[in-house]
Design a protein around this motif. Structure first.
Motif, PDB file in Angstrom:
ATOM      1  N   VAL A   1       1.031  -1.682   0.330  1.00 41.78           N
ATOM      2  CA  VAL A   1      -0.165   0.351  -0.122  1.00 41.78           C
ATOM      3  C   VAL A   1       0.946   0.575   0.054  1.00 41.78           C
ATOM      4  O   VAL A   1       0.420   2.216  -0.546  1.00 41.78           O
ATOM      5  CB  VAL A   1      -0.790   0.116   1.330  1.00 41.78           C
ATOM      6  N   LEU A   2       1.982   1.504   0.914  1.00 42.15           N
ATOM      7  CA  LEU A   2       3.018   2.040   0.142  1.00 42.15           C
ATOM      8  C   LEU A   2       3.560   2.165  -0.692  1.00 42.15           C
ATOM      9  O   LEU A   2       4.071   3.677  -1.330  1.00 42.15           O
ATOM     10  CB  LEU A   2       4.288   2.067   1.311  1.00 42.15           C
ATOM     11  N   GLY A   3       3.750   1.396  -1.636  1.00 47.20           N
ATOM     12  CA  GLY A   3       3.822   1.613  -3.314  1.00 47.20           C
ATOM     13  C   GLY A   3       2.193   2.407  -4.054  1.00 47.20           C
ATOM     14  O   GLY A   3       2.786   3.178  -4.695  1.00 47.20           O
ATOM     15  N   ALA A   4       1.519   1.689  -3.700  1.00 44.16           N
ATOM     16  CA  ALA A   4      -0.027   2.639  -4.520  1.00 44.16           C
ATOM     17  C   ALA A   4      -0.143   4.299  -3.669  1.00 44.16           C
ATOM     18  O   ALA A   4      -0.060   4.763  -4.988  1.00 44.16           O
ATOM     19  CB  ALA A   4      -1.440   1.793  -3.548  1.00 44.16           C
ATOM     20  N   ALA A   5       0.915   4.209  -3.055  1.00 41.92           N
ATOM     21  CA  ALA A   5       1.242   5.697  -2.573  1.00 41.92           C
ATOM     22  C   ALA A   5       2.131   6.097  -3.244  1.00 41.92           C
ATOM     23  O   ALA A   5       1.337   7.418  -3.907  1.00 41.92           O
ATOM     24  CB  ALA A   5       1.242   5.821  -0.531  1.00 41.92           C
ATOM     25  N   ARG A   6       3.157   5.320  -3.228  1.00 40.01           N
ATOM     26  CA  ARG A   6       3.845   6.528  -4.144  1.00 40.01           C
ATOM     27  C   ARG A   6       3.759   6.487  -5.465  1.00 40.01           C
ATOM     28  O   ARG A   6       3.550   7.439  -6.145  1.00 40.01           O
ATOM     29  CB  ARG A   6       5.205   5.783  -4.109  1.00 40.01           C
ATOM     30  N   ALA A   7       3.208   5.438  -6.448  1.00 41.64           N
ATOM     31  CA  ALA A   7       2.744   5.213  -7.424  1.00 41.64           C
ATOM     32  C   ALA A   7       1.283   6.632  -7.392  1.00 41.64           C
ATOM     33  O   ALA A   7       1.424   7.264  -9.020  1.00 41.64           O
ATOM     34  CB  ALA A   7       1.707   3.786  -8.116  1.00 41.64           C
TER      35      ALA A   7
ATOM     36  N   GLU B   1      -2.849   8.787  -9.967  1.00 39.80           N
ATOM     37  CA  GLU B   1      -3.745   8.224 -11.007  1.00 39.80           C
ATOM     38  C   GLU B   1      -4.408   8.109  -9.655  1.00 39.80           C
ATOM     39  O   GLU B   1      -4.411   7.206  -8.493  1.00 39.80           O
ATOM     40  CB  GLU B   1      -4.011   6.876 -11.913  1.00 39.80           C
ATOM     41  N   GLU B   2      -6.406   8.280  -9.577  1.00 45.75           N
ATOM     42  CA  GLU B   2      -6.483   8.348  -8.220  1.00 45.75           C
ATOM     43  C   GLU B   2      -6.876   7.059  -7.544  1.00 45.75           C
ATOM     44  O   GLU B   2      -6.713   6.998  -7.204  1.00 45.75           O
ATOM     45  CB  GLU B   2      -8.421   8.925  -8.432  1.00 45.75           C
ATOM     46  N   ARG B   3      -7.102   5.584  -8.583  1.00 43.88           N
ATOM     47  CA  ARG B   3      -6.980   4.845  -8.183  1.00 43.88           C
ATOM     48  C   ARG B   3      -6.400   4.536  -7.055  1.00 43.88           C
ATOM     49  O   ARG B   3      -6.572   4.052  -6.396  1.00 43.88           O
ATOM     50  CB  ARG B   3      -7.396   3.800  -9.245  1.00 43.88           C
ATOM     51  N   TRP B   4      -5.139   4.521  -7.100  1.00 43.13           N
ATOM     52  CA  TRP B   4      -3.689   4.435  -6.417  1.00 43.13           C
ATOM     53  C   TRP B   4      -4.353   5.401  -5.127  1.00 43.13           C
ATOM     54  O   TRP B   4      -3.970   4.287  -3.817  1.00 43.13           O
ATOM     55  CB  TRP B   4      -2.482   4.933  -6.502  1.00 43.13           C
ATOM     56  N   ARG B   5      -4.802   6.933  -4.706  1.00 43.42           N
ATOM     57  CA  ARG B   5      -5.216   6.897  -3.783  1.00 43.42           C
ATOM     58  C   ARG B   5      -6.177   6.441  -2.966  1.00 43.42           C
ATOM     59  O   ARG B   5      -6.545   5.958  -1.770  1.00 43.42           O
ATOM     60  CB  ARG B   5      -5.530   8.229  -4.201  1.00 43.42           C
TER      61      ARG B   5
END
Length: 608
Positions: free
Chosen positions: A254-260, A266-270
């Motif tokens: 999820v930290l990876g999703a935050a950096r993505a 891209e809002e999906r990551w947030r």
């Protein structure tokens, strides 16, 4: 407006508890032989021990070899080679903040060694063999090779980010090509199955390298491949994807999703990140320490009574959840994330580091009568050993944030921050006036100060700039604050949204703050007659060797504990003792417990 953390060289710790812990950690980083750090990378590259010699082992009472690293770093162990990435990350941050010449020199040697290993290994720069990835794909036992690989990537990325070292970036970028070639050999669905085995922060590294290199073709493809859909889509659908699952497998993802999100927009990551926090914290709750997990897994929501054991609160999970809270604060400005960070710093990061040796307690046991089990300098190298050395180089970065509108003091950690604001350079110094080594005007009773230990955290904030440079400074009001905040300053202060705000007109502005606190009981949600004792943000531990009931009113801590041993020379001490029992129990801050047996939760019996 998004709030930003300051550059590492813009904020530095001042003397106090956090700086003492940083110094212990620094001494440990320096003590490690740089070639022992890369022993497994050299072996894997076929370089072995040619041309260098290790120092004798210095671990007291242990005769295991000539300077080798053991435990999880033992040559042949499945996770060998993971620790050097943590070490590089920690060393880079320490050098960036303090300019430490010794660590800078050792870091240069480590990079020399890794480059030599990569050249010998035709791009492969890791401490495990490529065959581990084949074993992973075949479903054979191999532990977590991608988790391991990530650590070397992480160290290289942090060396580049904190020190601007282009060589570290080149090594990481070349290694990414090797991993991409492996990943592209699988179909998209086939690769999703490989993501079910712990990948560490691989997703975060790809986002970091996309930002650093601008190589869209390589890193956007890798972001897409490492999009762990079985986890992320479930979170977005509102499902509980965490209960009884290994916590530190998913937090780095999820930290990876935050950096993505931060790199691609891209809002999906947030939305993935926000959904994860909702399930991990808001809908699950925490122990009184602010931490979570038991046996490294997420507990059921608000069901903690049966999960107190010798292996609660894994350090890695504490460290990475602090990082996640930092992300969400920077995105939202919500002070509740700063409260979460404070609780976990005080009752996790400080509580799980030995104040003398700097070693880590992998877990923080919440089973009554347990003890913290400390690691050793060279014989263990657990995963938590790695996050430990990183954590204690990053205290200052959590203390002060800035954006175009204001400077925010987030944690009351003694620091000096030098900030470039839209109107010019501004310096902020934060000091806690009740640090363990400083009492200030309360050195004596009567006119000189309080007769008994003050029940307020007292903080001094000094802002300095050129006379023409103005700025707004915001100071967090901790959630545990009792009563009105005592503000003393010539500048007008406004209490707004959990912050005290002042406008600095230029020159010098001094502010003194007093945040009142009280002793309170914090019950287990599913066993409300069992409580912990917390004063302000500090969890107390009773020094006992078994579960011991207390007698009194579960809602009134004054019927259970009384102040004890409150003064020593010029210091106020946080000490309590139980009352209403024939044999008293002494209570001290959990982060001061070293080798004593202790309990945090106590059943309370109502008197007849």
């Amino acid at each position: 407006m998004t709030t930003s953390a300051l550059a590492p060289d813009s904020v530095r710790l001042l003397p106090g508890t956090y700086d003492r812990r940083r110094r212990v950690n620094r001494d440990y980083l320096v003590s490690l032989d740089e070639r022992a750090l890369v022993q497994n990378h050299r072996i894997e590259a076929g370089i072995g021990d040619q041309g260098w010699h290790l120092k004798p082992s210095v671990t007291p009472g242990v005769e295991t070899g000539w300077g080798r690293h053991w435990g999880w770093e033992t040559p042949g162990a499945l996770l060998r080679g993971h620790f050097v990435g943590h070490w590089m990350s920690a060393a880079a941050r320490e050098v960036a903040v303090t300019g430490d010449p010794v660590l800078r020199g050792k870091l240069s040697v480590v990079l020399d060694e890794l480059q030599a290993c990569q050249d010998a290994g035709e791009g492969w720069v890791f401490g495990i063999p490529r065959t581990f990835l084949r074993r992973l794909a075949e479903g054979r036992e191999v532990w977590a090779p991608q988790y391991n690989i990530h650590k070397t990537f992480m160290g290289l990325v942090d060396v580049h980010r904190d020190l601007g070292d282009e060589r570290a970036l080149r090594i990481a970028h070349r290694a990414a090509g090797v991993l991409a070639e492996w990943a592209r050999a699988f179909g998209r669905e086939e690769f999703q199955a490989l993501l079910e085995v712990e990948t560490g922060g691989m997703l975060e590294v790809w986002a970091d390298l996309l930002e650093a290199t601008g190589d869209d073709d390589l890193y956007r493809d890798l972001l897409d491949r490492y999009d762990h859909r079985s986890l992320f889509d479930g979170l977005l659908a509102g499902e509980d994807m965490l209960t009884n699952m290994h916590a530190n497998t998913t937090i780095p993802e999820v930290l990876g999703a935050a950096r993505a999100f931060e790199v691609t927009g891209e809002e999906r990551w947030r939305r993935i990140v926000e959904a994860y926090w909702d399930w991990a914290v808001a809908r699950r709750g925490t122990f009184c320490t602010g931490g979570q997990t038991s046996g490294e897994i997420w507990t059921p929501p608000f069901s903690f009574a049966a999960r107190r054991g010798a292996k609660t609160q894994e350090h890695c999970a504490v460290y990475n959840m602090i990082r996640l809270a930092d992300v969400l604060y920077r995105w939202t400005g919500d002070a509740s994330y700063l409260d979460y960070i404070e609780a976990n710093l005080v009752n996790g990061i400080l509580a799980q580091q030995h104040p003398g040796t700097g070693m880590v307690s992998y877990f923080l046991p919440l089973q009554s009568g347990a003890r913290k089990e400390w690691g050793s300098p060279t014989e263990d190298f657990w995963c938590c050993h790695g996050t430990l050395v990183q954590a204690h180089t990053r205290h200052a970065s959590l203390a002060v944030y800035a954006d175009a509108e204001a400077v925010t003091i987030a944690q009351y950690i003694p620091v000096r921050a030098d900030i470039d604001t839209p109107s010019g350079a501004l310096a902020v110094e934060v000091r806690t006036l009740d640090d363990a080594l400083y009492v200030g005007p309360d050195a004596n009773a009567g006119p000189g100060g309080s007769t008994h230990r003050p029940h307020a955290l007292r903080v001094s904030v000094v802002i300095e700039s050129a006379p023409t440079v103005s700025g707004r400074v915001r100071m967090r009001v901790p959630a545990w604050t009792v009563g009105d905040v005592d503000v003393r300053s010539e500048a007008a202060a406004v209490h707004r949204d959990r912050f005290i705000e002042i406008d600095h007109p230029g020159g010098r502005t001094e502010v003194e703050l007093g945040f009142g606190f009280e002793l309170r009981t914090v019950p287990l949600p599913d066993e409300p007659a069992t409580v912990a004792f917390v004063e302000g943000g500090v969890v107390l531990a009773g020094l006992v060797d078994r579960e011991t009931p207390l007698v009194g009113d579960v809602c009134d801590p004054t019927t259970l504990l009384a102040a004890d041993d409150e003064r020593q020379w010029s210091q106020w001490l946080t000490r309590y003792r139980s009352v209403g029992r024939s044999a008293g129990i002494r209570f001290v801050p959990l982060n001061e417990v070293v080798d004593e047996r202790f309990a945090v939760y106590f059943p309370v019996v109502t008197p007849a």
